[in-house]
Design a protein around this motif. Structure first.
Motif, PDB file in Angstrom:
ATOM      1  N   SER A  41      21.445 -14.215  53.703  1.00 61.00           N
ATOM      2  CA  SER A  41      19.578 -14.930  54.276  1.00 61.00           C
ATOM      3  C   SER A  41      19.138 -14.973  53.445  1.00 61.00           C
ATOM      4  CB  SER A  41      19.593 -14.520  55.817  1.00 61.00           C
ATOM      5  OG  SER A  41      20.002 -15.029  56.759  1.00 61.00           O
ATOM      6  N   ARG A  44      20.294 -17.431  50.988  1.00 63.06           N
ATOM      7  CA  ARG A  44      20.108 -18.863  50.896  1.00 63.06           C
ATOM      8  C   ARG A  44      19.016 -18.808  50.901  1.00 63.06           C
ATOM      9  NH1 ARG A  44      20.690 -17.834  55.650  1.00 63.06           N
ATOM     10  NH2 ARG A  44      23.268 -18.110  55.690  1.00 63.06           N
ATOM     11  N   ARG A 248      17.158 -18.135  57.319  1.00 63.12           N
ATOM     12  CA  ARG A 248      17.620 -17.930  58.180  1.00 63.12           C
ATOM     13  C   ARG A 248      17.263 -19.456  59.115  1.00 63.12           C
ATOM     14  NH1 ARG A 248      19.961 -14.186  61.102  1.00 63.12           N
ATOM     15  NH2 ARG A 248      19.971 -13.642  64.147  1.00 63.12           N
ATOM     16  N   ARG A 251      18.183 -22.826  56.713  1.00 68.30           N
ATOM     17  CA  ARG A 251      19.746 -23.656  57.041  1.00 68.30           C
ATOM     18  C   ARG A 251      20.331 -24.922  57.185  1.00 68.30           C
ATOM     19  NH1 ARG A 251      21.373 -18.492  59.538  1.00 68.30           N
ATOM     20  NH2 ARG A 251      21.222 -18.959  61.592  1.00 68.30           N
ATOM     21  N   SER A 283      25.802 -22.368  62.003  1.00 67.89           N
ATOM     22  CA  SER A 283      25.976 -21.095  62.881  1.00 67.89           C
ATOM     23  C   SER A 283      25.232 -19.755  62.093  1.00 67.89           C
ATOM     24  CB  SER A 283      27.605 -20.863  62.697  1.00 67.89           C
ATOM     25  OG  SER A 283      28.028 -19.671  62.988  1.00 67.89           O
ATOM     26  N   SER A 285      25.799 -17.430  61.895  1.00 67.60           N
ATOM     27  CA  SER A 285      26.447 -15.731  60.578  1.00 67.60           C
ATOM     28  C   SER A 285      27.565 -15.867  60.479  1.00 67.60           C
ATOM     29  CB  SER A 285      25.954 -14.402  60.759  1.00 67.60           C
ATOM     30  OG  SER A 285      26.436 -13.704  62.931  1.00 67.60           O
ATOM     31  N   ILE A 286      28.137 -15.314  59.849  1.00 67.74           N
ATOM     32  CA  ILE A 286      29.266 -15.128  58.932  1.00 67.74           C
ATOM     33  C   ILE A 286      29.870 -14.996  60.038  1.00 67.74           C
ATOM     34  CG2 ILE A 286      31.574 -14.329  57.858  1.00 67.74           C
ATOM     35  CD1 ILE A 286      29.613 -15.172  55.424  1.00 67.74           C
ATOM     36  N   GLU A 360      29.302 -22.524  57.058  1.00 68.95           N
ATOM     37  CA  GLU A 360      27.898 -21.923  56.548  1.00 68.95           C
ATOM     38  C   GLU A 360      28.183 -22.670  54.600  1.00 68.95           C
ATOM     39  OE1 GLU A 360      24.744 -20.170  54.801  1.00 68.95           O
ATOM     40  OE2 GLU A 360      25.688 -19.175  56.820  1.00 68.95           O
ATOM     41  N   THR A 361      26.870 -23.002  54.341  1.00 67.77           N
ATOM     42  CA  THR A 361      26.608 -23.151  52.606  1.00 67.77           C
ATOM     43  C   THR A 361      26.345 -22.492  51.545  1.00 67.77           C
ATOM     44  OG1 THR A 361      26.085 -25.563  53.554  1.00 67.77           O
ATOM     45  CG2 THR A 361      26.381 -25.276  51.430  1.00 67.77           C
TER      46      THR A 361
END
Length: 646
Positions: A41, A44, A248, A251, A283, A285-286, A360-361
């Motif tokens: 986070s 990102r 967070r 995104r 999403s 989180s991973i 997720e980017t």
């Protein structure tokens, strides 16, 4: 100094026809301010903030009257979320997180963006709109650059980064020279700066000084008052809190902003409406991306896909001769990328636009992109990107340049350190570029990590350990099962048309059906035995045995050969350098021409001598990618097993 033009020495110029002022803003010392932690986070949030810092300076934003600029509207929506959840009594600066300060119109009105990337931008400066600063023109531009730098260094969002802001007054009308001069001035300014932005002095705290829990270096003062699940009680530095919260909660905003910039169509309007709805979110989180996959052997696994443009800098260096050329390159590349992202979002949008986007980017800017997706969608993503980008090109200075990419695809457990996986995906792409032909087309390579361990050695050492002597003959793959190119003629006097693609051609689930049927019929144990024998003298005998055992199953042999012929496991190109030399027979085996007669068992057995699967790497690829090429749903496998026992 409206109405008067001066050169960079401050003297009045006689000929003003080719006179222009430029400003370059660059986020620098990236590893000290973005990659100072592996916490996703924060990384990102840092990346998004650097991107915004440049884009917000474009004076074109304040000229928009019909639609609110996308960045501003997104900031407003998400700030409301942050304000409601993260007000803090302990850190006064955090209370201002939800009160984004836009640059004053008078400050950015003179600027028009020429090119903007992930952390840098070049702007034209309209001298007539500059603030009324006394002094010669060179001094005026320098003071204006200082005003921009002051805004960035004092902004609550951007104060934790370091920037260079440099100006140039040019009379050469040579934009290539302008870029080189701006780059030189930026680097000169950077080496005279500190590499880490000073942290704000906070009010005294009763807590003892401790390092930031997420970043590990900066001093932490307090925990977040309303932390997300899993972050309760963690002491964070203010810089970490800002970047963490923004990363967070913003995104999803990236997808809205990029879609907003595309030409307005009914289809795009519907997508934008779905993205802006509270019912659809990226999403969290991973681990959520990896969780609850309904596919065999893919529980808790993810795929990381990285794509990097081949020689885009060289294309610009040779082809960009003017500001208009640079704007054309910038607009074309951004439009291509946004079209791909919109296509990806449309295909993966939850049913009725309600649910979680399994995406997720990690990187988005310039000529790079990196995504994290469920392992079951790894090949779907790679295929979609290369299918969408296969016709990307741009014409500059009378020359048409293809825009190709090197890619890296990593399958792994979601607990594998994401920083290591990111580096591995980048290394796979970089290794392709080191080959003589690597920058001349679209190629990708992959790695499968079946445990949470990751390679600690170099990529060459990793492959040598994994494949032994065959490692030297491992070459990157070409994109899978590409459909024929689609050429769209450009009408005279019309803007460039970007290739449109058949939705079915971009849907890997449809393309993978023949692969799934083959894998269902193919004995996995035999495939593994052959793959294990590829480094031994027994390889040929294993091939003979396989075809002997399958002589009564000519349909399977036909399926296998057709899949390879159609590019499902497309072989690498011919070696073109001394370092790439190896047995050419292993690299480009003959393709069996099987007609109707080949359906007879005896003909199918004879055909194996020239069949494509005599190449050891095709068996190795097949075995390594068994669960990833065409993922099989658990309920379908269970239903098949029930029918088999019935």
């Amino acid at each position: 100094m409206p109405g008067f033009e001066f050169n960079n020495k401050g003297t009045l110029m006689q000929d003003t026809k080719h006179y222009q002022a430029y400003l370059q803003v660059s986020g620098v010392n990236i590893y000290a301010s973005v990659y100072d932690t592996s916490q996703l986070s924060i990384v990102r949030g840092s990346s998004l903030l650097l991107k915004w810092a440049v884009e917000l300076l474009d004076g074109a934003h304040i000229e928009k009257t019909q639609d609110e600029p996308p960045l501003y509207s997104i900031i407003q929506v998400y700030n409301e979320t942050i304000r409601n959840k993260y007000e803090s009594d302990h850190i006064p600066e955090l209370n201002r997180l939800a009160e984004f300060v836009l640059p004053l119109p008078e400050l950015i009105k003179p600027l028009t963006a020429i090119t903007t990337g992930a952390s840098s931008g070049i702007f034209e400066v309209n001298i007539d709109k500059l603030p009324n600063i006394d002094g010669k023109m060179g001094e005026t531009l320098a003071k204006y650059a200082q005003a921009i730098a002051h805004f960035l260094s004092n902004h609550d969002y951007f104060r934790y980064f370091t920037f260079t802001v440099v100006g140039l007054i040019d009379e050469s009308n040579d934009f290539t020279l302008v870029k080189e001069c701006l780059l030189g001035k930026s680097r000169s300014q950077q080496i005279h700066q500190i590499s880490l932005a000073p942290q704000p002095i906070l009010e005294p705290s009763d807590n003892p000084a401790q390092p930031c829990t997420l970043q590990g270096i900066l001093p932490a003062v307090s925990a977040m008052k309303y932390p997300p699940t899993g972050f309760e009680g963690k002491l964070l530095a203010p810089a970490s809190q800002y970047r963490f919260l923004l990363g967070r909660y913003l995104r999803h905003g990236l997808y809205i902003a990029e879609t907003f910039e595309l030409p307005k169509t009914e289809e795009r309007g519907q997508l934008l409406q779905q993205l802006q709805s509270d019912d659809c979110q990226a999403s969290e989180s991973i681990d959520k991306i990896a969780y609850d996959q309904k596919y065999v052997n893919l529980e808790n696994k993810i795929a990381v896909f990285y794509a990097d443009g081949n020689g885009f800098g060289g294309i610009q260096a040779n082809g960009v001769k003017s500001v208009e050329d640079q704007k054309h390159f910038d607009h074309t590349l951004k439009t291509y990328r946004r079209e791909f992202l919109a296509c990806l979002l449309q295909q993966w949008m939850p049913e009725d636009g309600k649910g979680i986007l399994p995406l997720e980017t990690l990187l988005w800017g310039g000529d790079e992109m990196m995504f994290v997706v469920p392992a079951s969608k790894g090949f779907a993503l790679a295929q979609m990107f290369y299918q969408q980008s296969r016709n990307w090109s741009i014409e500059l200075d009378g020359t048409k340049h293809k825009l190709t990419h090197a890619g890296g695809l990593v399958f792994c457990h979601y607990k594998t350190p994401i920083g290591r996986v990111k580096k591995l995906a980048e290394d796979l792409a970089d290794e392709i570029k080191e080959r003589e032909y690597g920058r001349e087309g679209n190629y990708f390579d992959y790695a499968v990590l079946e445990s949470i361990d990751y390679p600690a050695e170099t990529l060459d050492e990793f492959f040598a350990k994994r494949y032994g002597v065959l490692a030297k003959s491992r070459f990157p793959l070409q994109p899978l099962a590409a459909v024929p190119d689609i050429e769209i003629p450009q009408a005279e006097g019309k803007p460039p048309q970007y290739p449109q693609h058949n939705a079915l051609a971009l849907n890997w689930d449809e393309q993978a059906k023949p692969i799934a049927e083959f894998l269902e019929a193919m004995p996995k144990s035999q495939a593994y035995q052959i793959a294990q024998a590829t480094q031994t003298d027994a390889f040929g005998k294993k091939i003979e045995r396989f075809y002997s055992l399958q002589k009564d199953n000519p349909v399977l042999l036909k399926q296998l050969e057709e899949l390879i012929k159609n590019g499902v496991l497309r072989l690498p190109p011919k070696p073109t350098t001394q370092s790439d030399k190896f047995d050419a027979a292993k690299q480009e085996p003959a393709t069996a021409e099987l007609g109707e007669e080949s359906t007879k068992p005896e003909n199918a057995v004879k055909a194996h001598e020239s069949a494509v699967m005599t190449d050891p790497w095709q068996w190795l690829h097949l075995v390594e990618l068994w669960d990833y090429l065409a993922p099989r749903k658990k309920d379908q496998v269970q239903a098949t097993e029930v029918n088999d026992h019935a």
